[in-house]
Design a protein around this motif. Structure first.
Motif, mmCIF file in Angstrom:
data_model
loop_
_atom_site.group_PDB
_atom_site.id
_atom_site.type_symbol
_atom_site.label_atom_id
_atom_site.label_comp_id
_atom_site.label_asym_id
_atom_site.label_seq_id
_atom_site.Cartn_x
_atom_site.Cartn_y
_atom_site.Cartn_z
ATOM 1 N N ASP A 52 0.826 -1.207 0.000
ATOM 2 C CA ASP A 52 0.000 0.000 0.000
ATOM 3 C C ASP A 52 0.865 1.263 0.000
ATOM 4 N N THR A 53 1.918 1.267 0.814
ATOM 5 C CA THR A 53 2.808 2.431 0.881
ATOM 6 C C THR A 53 3.523 2.645 -0.450
ATOM 7 N N ILE A 56 1.051 4.145 -2.917
ATOM 8 C CA ILE A 56 0.865 5.579 -2.629
ATOM 9 C C ILE A 56 2.066 6.378 -3.124
ATOM 10 N N ALA A 57 3.273 5.877 -2.853
ATOM 11 C CA ALA A 57 4.489 6.590 -3.271
ATOM 12 C C ALA A 57 4.569 6.719 -4.787
ATOM 13 N N LEU A 58 4.300 5.627 -5.508
ATOM 14 C CA LEU A 58 4.418 5.673 -6.963
ATOM 15 C C LEU A 58 3.287 6.477 -7.595
ATOM 16 N N ALA A 59 2.061 6.278 -7.140
ATOM 17 C CA ALA A 59 0.937 7.043 -7.693
ATOM 18 C C ALA A 59 1.121 8.536 -7.419
ATOM 19 N N LEU A 84 10.810 -0.272 -0.963
ATOM 20 C CA LEU A 84 9.704 -1.169 -0.632
ATOM 21 C C LEU A 84 9.604 -2.331 -1.612
ATOM 22 N N ILE A 85 9.813 -2.067 -2.890
ATOM 23 C CA ILE A 85 9.798 -3.145 -3.878
ATOM 24 C C ILE A 85 10.911 -4.146 -3.569
#
Length: 103
Positions: A52-53, A56-59, A84-85
């Motif tokens: 989810d984080t 949010i970061a990429l979008a 995160l990835i």
């Protein structure tokens, strides 16, 4: 999808609905990008706060930097999303390894 339109709008501090369609597209694209980058079973991404984080970061990056101009500068990808990835890839690899050992 785990991340709602309202969540991304809160993150970006957007109060109106003018960009709702655009943001929904960015959420879908970010989610698919991260799932493909990480790999693994679809169930891994359910109720996963790292996922989810990262979405949010990429979008948010897609929304903030909608226009790209090339003037000789290098655009660095979002460090939060990349970290995160990497963590999720390691976790998926570990889960797959433990599943193959138990089979």
């Amino acid at each position: 999808m785990s991340v709602s339109l309202e969540t991304i709008k809160d993150s970006l501090r957007i109060d109106d609905s003018a960009d709702d369609v655009l943001l929904t597209g960015y959420l879908n694209s970010a989610s698919q990008f991260i799932k493909q980058a990480v790999g693994g079973d679809e169930s891994y991404f359910e109720d996963n706060s790292r996922f989810d984080t990262a979405v949010i970061a990429l979008a948010s990056t897609y929304y903030t930097y909608r226009m790209t101009t090339l003037t000789g500068t290098l655009t660095v990808l979002d460090a939060t999303m990349n970290a995160l990835i990497s963590q999720m890839r390691g976790e998926v690899a570990s889960l797959e390894e433990s599943q193959s050992k138990s089979s």
